[in-house]
Motif scaffolding. Structure first.
Motif, PDB file in Angstrom:
ATOM      1  N   THR A 236       0.853  -1.182   0.000  1.00 63.18           N
ATOM      2  CA  THR A 236       0.000   0.000   0.000  1.00 63.18           C
ATOM      3  C   THR A 236       0.892   1.236   0.000  1.00 63.18           C
ATOM      4  N   GLY A 237       0.279   2.403   0.214  1.00 61.72           N
ATOM      5  CA  GLY A 237       1.050   3.636   0.289  1.00 61.72           C
ATOM      6  C   GLY A 237       1.737   3.847   1.617  1.00 61.72           C
ATOM      7  N   PRO A 245       3.454  13.108  -6.293  1.00 57.87           N
ATOM      8  CA  PRO A 245       2.090  12.555  -6.255  1.00 57.87           C
ATOM      9  C   PRO A 245       1.892  11.612  -5.072  1.00 57.87           C
ATOM     10  N   SER A 246       0.658  11.436  -4.680  1.00 58.15           N
ATOM     11  CA  SER A 246       0.363  10.459  -3.638  1.00 58.15           C
ATOM     12  C   SER A 246       0.561   9.057  -4.200  1.00 58.15           C
ATOM     13  N   PRO A 247       1.058   8.126  -3.405  1.00 55.34           N
ATOM     14  CA  PRO A 247       1.175   6.743  -3.884  1.00 55.34           C
ATOM     15  C   PRO A 247      -0.173   6.233  -4.389  1.00 55.34           C
ATOM     16  N   ARG A 248      -0.149   5.473  -5.476  1.00 51.99           N
ATOM     17  CA  ARG A 248      -1.327   4.867  -6.095  1.00 51.99           C
ATOM     18  C   ARG A 248      -2.236   5.901  -6.753  1.00 51.99           C
ATOM     19  N   GLY A 417       4.862   4.000   7.143  1.00 51.70           N
ATOM     20  CA  GLY A 417       6.010   4.112   6.256  1.00 51.70           C
ATOM     21  C   GLY A 417       7.173   4.813   6.923  1.00 51.70           C
ATOM     22  N   GLU A 418       6.863   5.873   7.660  1.00 51.98           N
ATOM     23  CA  GLU A 418       7.909   6.585   8.385  1.00 51.98           C
ATOM     24  C   GLU A 418       8.463   5.726   9.517  1.00 51.98           C
ATOM     25  N   GLU A 419       7.615   4.899  10.138  1.00 55.11           N
ATOM     26  CA  GLU A 419       8.096   3.970  11.167  1.00 55.11           C
ATOM     27  C   GLU A 419       9.127   3.007  10.589  1.00 55.11           C
ATOM     28  N   PHE A 446       4.119   0.171 -10.061  1.00 54.45           N
ATOM     29  CA  PHE A 446       4.907   1.387 -10.161  1.00 54.45           C
ATOM     30  C   PHE A 446       4.723   2.259  -8.916  1.00 54.45           C
ATOM     31  N   SER A 447       3.539   2.227  -8.321  1.00 54.05           N
ATOM     32  CA  SER A 447       3.350   2.895  -7.034  1.00 54.05           C
ATOM     33  C   SER A 447       4.204   2.233  -5.962  1.00 54.05           C
ATOM     34  N   ALA A 448       4.370   0.911  -6.055  1.00 51.37           N
ATOM     35  CA  ALA A 448       5.230   0.208  -5.107  1.00 51.37           C
ATOM     36  C   ALA A 448       6.676   0.676  -5.247  1.00 51.37           C
ATOM     37  N   LYS A 449       7.140   0.840  -6.472  1.00 44.17           N
ATOM     38  CA  LYS A 449       8.472   1.393  -6.693  1.00 44.17           C
ATOM     39  C   LYS A 449       8.571   2.803  -6.101  1.00 44.17           C
ATOM     40  N   TYR A 450       7.525   3.576  -6.334  1.00 45.58           N
ATOM     41  CA  TYR A 450       7.494   4.960  -5.867  1.00 45.58           C
ATOM     42  C   TYR A 450       7.581   5.030  -4.342  1.00 45.58           C
TER      43      TYR A 450
END
Length: 509
Positions: A236-237, A245-248, A417-419, A446-450
């Motif tokens: 996920t994001g 951009p926001s993920p996804r 994500g920050e954790e 590609f969002s996963a890469k991002y």
């Protein structure tokens, strides 16, 4: 003429009279007799063998329950799990332990359990479609040769349930609550299994990636448990809010659209004849360098430039130029799933766009049902119930929740994500692997890469981040070829993330 009365046992007569006089069983007796229950703390253990990459691996499989403890150290819930441990290992201090979660957040652990890493795999076709008779078989690609694995069902998934009816569900159902109680459960499990010295890994799929990202920080900061690796399967994001951009976002999905259109042969011939990897590399570069900057201009983009972008997006996505223009250059995913094969009277799946569905009518903006999920439920539900109940002997009248109710789910303050990024910064041994399927439209590759790029925003972390893509969907392991490849990637990731004996955890110049 009268018939003689039957001779009834004295206990039956007295019991019947008591029921007649007292009005039947008490409410408490009725409740006890009818209520389905889960044993809060139990284990059932068996042994088996599986051949992995030509090597016979003996293992012990334990399925059971372990309590979740509340603030006063009383059991408030019980989680069902299945644990596989290789039995011919002399020194478990170097033996990795992997803790596996699925997503949802209300999804049971069966998907990666019977689909991916365990010594057992459900019976499906080589491309992941249901077959009969249902059941399980040995998994020759399992990572049991490399690591022990436990599959955990959070509250209300699988057989896991709340056992204290006075417990507030907010204790379980939320991003941070979920992480907090599961970290405590893991602490107890690791202690019971005497695995504190083992290299430890978390693997999560879909929402499970949010879960394990948060757990990496919670285990490290509140339980002083440091990990060697976190695997994000179809992530996920992770609650991240990068400067771009926001993920996804819809713009980031263009490479996924191209992959799906390529798979269904909907691209112009010059693109259709390209190798998928080479094509995706081109579309990724276009997305970052030209498409996203154009979309950010909104209605103020130059009309000629707008037409040019629409034409290129249409070429890459298999859609018509007018359809792209009608969506202001950024086509929503649900419209794509409905539109791509509309001329053939088909829809494509959300979680795996290789799957096709049939709607009651071609018109509309959304499909009637997720073609891929109905196929997966078809195969997984009978397999997990047969395996746990009949093969392993776990007896309960409870329903195995493929998808359990965990709502309302509190998703504010999602900093998972920050954790994870902070855990990596504080722990030089912690590595992260991202695995994604090119045909996954829900958590697109590609969002996963991002997301991975944002985790590695400091170059000092980049060498501990790794991405792998596969020619399948959300559960990329359902395709037999990718099952083998993905498990091999897990093996090499584990081997790379275990430091040499005596190596210090520190940053150097």
């Amino acid at each position: 003429m009268s018939l003689p009365l039957p001779t009834w046992p004295r206990t039956f007569v007295l019991g019947t009279l008591a029921l007649l006089l007292l009005g039947g069983p008490t409410q408490a007796q009725e409740t006890t007799a009818l209520k389905r229950t889960l044993p809060p703390d139990t284990t059932i253990t068996d042994t088996d063998r599986v051949t992995v990459q030509g090597e016979e691996v003996p293992y012990e499989v334990t399925t059971g329950t372990q309590p979740v403890y509340g603030e006063n150290d009383a059991a408030v819930a019980s989680l069902h799990y299945t644990y596989y441990r290789r039995t011919d290992v002399d020194d478990e201090t170097r033996r990795p332990l992997m803790i596996s979660f699925n997503g949802g957040p209300g999804s049971g652990s069966l998907w990666m359990h019977l689909g991916y890493t365990s010594p057992k795999r459900l019976k499906i076709s080589d491309e992941g479609f249901p077959t009969q008779p249902y059941g399980v078989q040995d998994n020759p690609h399992s990572i049991i040769d490399e690591a022990d694995i436990v599959y955990v069902n959070p509250v209300n998934t699988g057989f896991s349930r709340v056992i204290d009816e006075d417990t507030d569900p907010e204790q379980f159902f939320g991003v941070n609550a979920d992480v907090e109680y599961l970290a405590d459960w893991i602490d107890t499990f690791v202690s019971r299994q005497e695995r504190w010295r083992s290299p430890k890994y978390l693997i999560g799929e879909s929402y499970g990636t949010t879960r394990v990202a948060g757990l990496a920080g919670e285990l490290q900061n509140s339980h002083w448990m440091y990990l060697n690796g976190v695997i994000l399967v179809s992530p996920t994001g992770l609650g991240m809010e990068p400067a771009g951009p926001s993920p996804r976002s819809e713009a980031l999905k263009l490479p996924y659209y191209a992959a799906t259109a390529w798979y269904h042969e909907q691209l112009p011939s010059d693109l259709q004849n390209r190798d998928l990897q080479a094509l995706l590399s081109e579309v990724e570069n276009y997305t970052v360098e030209e498409y996203i900057p154009a979309v950010t201009r909104g209605g103020f983009i130059d009309s000629a430039r707008r037409q040019e972008v629409a034409q290129q997006v249409a070429r890459y996505s298999g859609l018509s130029e007018q359809f792209v223009l009608n969506h202001n250059l950024a086509v929503p995913a649900d419209a794509f799933w409905k539109e791509l094969l509309q001329g053939e009277g088909r829809t494509v799946g959300r979680l795996d766009s290789r799957y096709q569905g049939v709607d009651v009518k071609n018109a509309g903006d959304e499909y009637d049902y997720p073609a891929e999920l109905t196929a997966w439920n078809h195969a997984f539900a009978p397999a997990i119930n047969h395996y746990l109940r009949d093969d392993l002997g776990f007896e309960t009248d409870l329903k195995y929740n493929l998808f359990g109710s965990v709502y309302p789910w509190e998703d504010d303050d999602n900093d998972t994500g920050e954790e994870l990024r902070q855990a990596m910064a504080q722990n030089p041994f912690l590595h992260v692997l991202v695995q994604s399927g090119y045909y996954d439209g829900a958590t697109d590759y590609f969002s996963a890469k991002y997301v991975m790029w944002q985790l590695g925003s400091r170059q000092t972390l980049r060498d501990r981040l790794r991405f792998e893509g596969y020619r399948s969907g959300h559960m990329m392991y359902l395709r037999d070829e990718d099952l083998g490849t993905a498990n091999d990637h897990l093996r090499s990731f584990i081997e790379e993330s275990i430091p040499a004996e005596g190596m210090p955890a520190k940053y150097g110049r």
